[in-house]
Scaffold this motif. Structure first.
Motif, PDB file in Angstrom:
ATOM      1  N   VAL A  28       0.841  -1.201   0.000  1.00  0.00           N
ATOM      2  CA  VAL A  28       0.000   0.000   0.000  1.00  0.00           C
ATOM      3  C   VAL A  28       0.875   1.248   0.000  1.00  0.00           C
ATOM      4  O   VAL A  28       0.607   2.204  -0.737  1.00  0.00           O
ATOM      5  CB  VAL A  28      -0.968  -0.014   1.205  1.00  0.00           C
ATOM      6  CG1 VAL A  28      -1.668   1.327   1.359  1.00  0.00           C
ATOM      7  CG2 VAL A  28      -1.988  -1.140   1.069  1.00  0.00           C
ATOM      8  N   LEU A  29       1.938   1.258   0.795  1.00  0.00           N
ATOM      9  CA  LEU A  29       2.847   2.405   0.817  1.00  0.00           C
ATOM     10  C   LEU A  29       3.540   2.593  -0.529  1.00  0.00           C
ATOM     11  O   LEU A  29       3.809   3.724  -0.946  1.00  0.00           O
ATOM     12  CB  LEU A  29       3.880   2.254   1.928  1.00  0.00           C
ATOM     13  CG  LEU A  29       3.370   2.470   3.347  1.00  0.00           C
ATOM     14  CD1 LEU A  29       4.417   2.061   4.368  1.00  0.00           C
ATOM     15  CD2 LEU A  29       2.941   3.918   3.542  1.00  0.00           C
ATOM     16  N   GLN A  30       3.842   1.489  -1.224  1.00  0.00           N
ATOM     17  CA  GLN A  30       4.464   1.607  -2.540  1.00  0.00           C
ATOM     18  C   GLN A  30       3.490   2.182  -3.568  1.00  0.00           C
ATOM     19  O   GLN A  30       3.910   2.865  -4.492  1.00  0.00           O
ATOM     20  CB  GLN A  30       5.011   0.253  -3.004  1.00  0.00           C
ATOM     21  CG  GLN A  30       6.275  -0.128  -2.274  1.00  0.00           C
ATOM     22  CD  GLN A  30       6.838  -1.438  -2.749  1.00  0.00           C
ATOM     23  OE1 GLN A  30       6.122  -2.404  -2.965  1.00  0.00           O
ATOM     24  NE2 GLN A  30       8.147  -1.475  -2.924  1.00  0.00           N
ATOM     25  N   ARG A  57       8.021   0.457  13.048  1.00  0.00           N
ATOM     26  CA  ARG A  57       8.973  -0.656  13.182  1.00  0.00           C
ATOM     27  C   ARG A  57       9.678  -0.949  11.860  1.00  0.00           C
ATOM     28  O   ARG A  57      10.877  -1.210  11.820  1.00  0.00           O
ATOM     29  CB  ARG A  57       8.274  -1.919  13.699  1.00  0.00           C
ATOM     30  CG  ARG A  57       8.040  -1.908  15.195  1.00  0.00           C
ATOM     31  CD  ARG A  57       7.663  -3.289  15.701  1.00  0.00           C
ATOM     32  NE  ARG A  57       6.529  -3.835  14.956  1.00  0.00           N
ATOM     33  CZ  ARG A  57       5.402  -4.271  15.491  1.00  0.00           C
ATOM     34  NH1 ARG A  57       5.236  -4.265  16.772  1.00  0.00           N
ATOM     35  NH2 ARG A  57       4.434  -4.751  14.734  1.00  0.00           N
ATOM     36  N   LEU A  58       8.920  -0.917  10.766  1.00  0.00           N
ATOM     37  CA  LEU A  58       9.510  -1.151   9.441  1.00  0.00           C
ATOM     38  C   LEU A  58      10.516  -0.054   9.090  1.00  0.00           C
ATOM     39  O   LEU A  58      11.584  -0.334   8.536  1.00  0.00           O
ATOM     40  CB  LEU A  58       8.412  -1.221   8.375  1.00  0.00           C
ATOM     41  CG  LEU A  58       7.482  -2.433   8.453  1.00  0.00           C
ATOM     42  CD1 LEU A  58       6.266  -2.232   7.553  1.00  0.00           C
ATOM     43  CD2 LEU A  58       8.217  -3.714   8.112  1.00  0.00           C
ATOM     44  N   LEU A  59      10.195   1.192   9.417  1.00  0.00           N
ATOM     45  CA  LEU A  59      11.107   2.308   9.170  1.00  0.00           C
ATOM     46  C   LEU A  59      12.371   2.183  10.014  1.00  0.00           C
ATOM     47  O   LEU A  59      13.489   2.317   9.510  1.00  0.00           O
ATOM     48  CB  LEU A  59      10.413   3.642   9.474  1.00  0.00           C
ATOM     49  CG  LEU A  59       9.315   4.072   8.511  1.00  0.00           C
ATOM     50  CD1 LEU A  59       8.503   5.213   9.116  1.00  0.00           C
ATOM     51  CD2 LEU A  59       9.906   4.478   7.179  1.00  0.00           C
ATOM     52  N   GLU A  60      12.200   1.925  11.298  1.00  0.00           N
ATOM     53  CA  GLU A  60      13.348   1.829  12.209  1.00  0.00           C
ATOM     54  C   GLU A  60      14.278   0.680  11.843  1.00  0.00           C
ATOM     55  O   GLU A  60      15.485   0.782  12.007  1.00  0.00           O
ATOM     56  CB  GLU A  60      12.868   1.687  13.657  1.00  0.00           C
ATOM     57  CG  GLU A  60      12.276   2.966  14.216  1.00  0.00           C
ATOM     58  CD  GLU A  60      11.625   2.784  15.573  1.00  0.00           C
ATOM     59  OE1 GLU A  60      11.564   1.635  16.087  1.00  0.00           O
ATOM     60  OE2 GLU A  60      11.154   3.800  16.129  1.00  0.00           O
ATOM     61  N   ALA A  61      13.709  -0.402  11.337  1.00  0.00           N
ATOM     62  CA  ALA A  61      14.521  -1.562  10.969  1.00  0.00           C
ATOM     63  C   ALA A  61      15.166  -1.394   9.588  1.00  0.00           C
ATOM     64  O   ALA A  61      15.989  -2.208   9.185  1.00  0.00           O
ATOM     65  CB  ALA A  61      13.661  -2.826  10.977  1.00  0.00           C
ATOM     66  N   GLN A  65      11.573   2.764   3.347  1.00  0.00           N
ATOM     67  CA  GLN A  65      11.765   4.201   3.431  1.00  0.00           C
ATOM     68  C   GLN A  65      10.565   4.825   2.732  1.00  0.00           C
ATOM     69  O   GLN A  65      10.125   4.309   1.714  1.00  0.00           O
ATOM     70  CB  GLN A  65      13.013   4.654   2.677  1.00  0.00           C
ATOM     71  CG  GLN A  65      14.312   4.111   3.181  1.00  0.00           C
ATOM     72  CD  GLN A  65      15.454   4.580   2.283  1.00  0.00           C
ATOM     73  OE1 GLN A  65      15.507   5.728   1.878  1.00  0.00           O
ATOM     74  NE2 GLN A  65      16.339   3.667   1.958  1.00  0.00           N
ATOM     75  N   VAL A  66      10.065   5.895   3.278  1.00  0.00           N
ATOM     76  CA  VAL A  66       8.998   6.620   2.612  1.00  0.00           C
ATOM     77  C   VAL A  66       9.604   7.946   2.177  1.00  0.00           C
ATOM     78  O   VAL A  66       9.962   8.770   3.016  1.00  0.00           O
ATOM     79  CB  VAL A  66       7.783   6.832   3.539  1.00  0.00           C
ATOM     80  CG1 VAL A  66       6.679   7.591   2.807  1.00  0.00           C
ATOM     81  CG2 VAL A  66       7.259   5.494   4.049  1.00  0.00           C
TER      82      VAL A  66
END
Length: 162
Positions: A28-30, A57-61, A65-66
């Motif tokens: 969805v972010l893509q 959590r996905l960003l920190e790991a 990247q958004v």
């Protein structure tokens, strides 16, 4: 059966479990990185707070990247090129040194006839020549070969989570 070959088994990336919901959030972010957490939640069946926590959590790991992806030509960068680099030393050291050069946007260590592939974006030919000179000044760089981009036909970041 290994995690890679079992499509039902969640994959681990940097300690983050990529279950089906995490994969759907990434997809969805893509599609639209500006979509609200509430809208993403409706799509994937989670609350806004749960989506916010999972995305964080996905960003920190470093899994996602958004970012805003631009068209370099529209911003006045008329020269793009891929530079094949052959080295005679530690590839990681060369890759790190080249990564620090302004105008270098992408560096990958490869197998094949080049040790590194380096993508550069420059305002014009003189700036491209400056970047190329900086790459050639790196101690372990032996040779370079430059491939000028004439026309970009496809660029996508929507490969999902296959």
């Amino acid at each position: 059966m290994s995690e890679q070959s079992d499509p039902g088994h969640p994959r681990r990336n940097n300690g983050v479990v990529l279950d089906d919901t995490a994969k759907r959030i990434i997809e969805v972010l893509q599609e639209d990185g500006r979509r609200s957490y509430a809208a993403i939640g409706k799509t994937v069946g989670l609350s806004e707070a749960a989506v916010r926590q999972r995305v964080q959590r996905l960003l920190e790991a470093g899994v996602v990247q958004v970012v805003g992806v631009t068209d370099p030509m529209m911003l006045g960068f008329s020269r793009q090129a891929m530079i094949g680099v052959r080295t005679n030393g530690d590839l990681n050291v060369a890759a790190d040194a080249i990564s620090d050069i302004e105008g270098v946007e992408y560096v990958v260590i490869t197998a094949g006839s080049f040790d590194l592939l380096v993508e550069v974006v420059a305002e014009d030919d003189p700036k491209l020549l400056d970047i190329l000179a900086d790459i050639r000044e790196v101690d372990s760089v032996d040779t370079t070969e430059t491939f000028l981009y004439l026309k970009l036909r496809k660029q996508t970041y929507a490969w999902g989570t296959r």
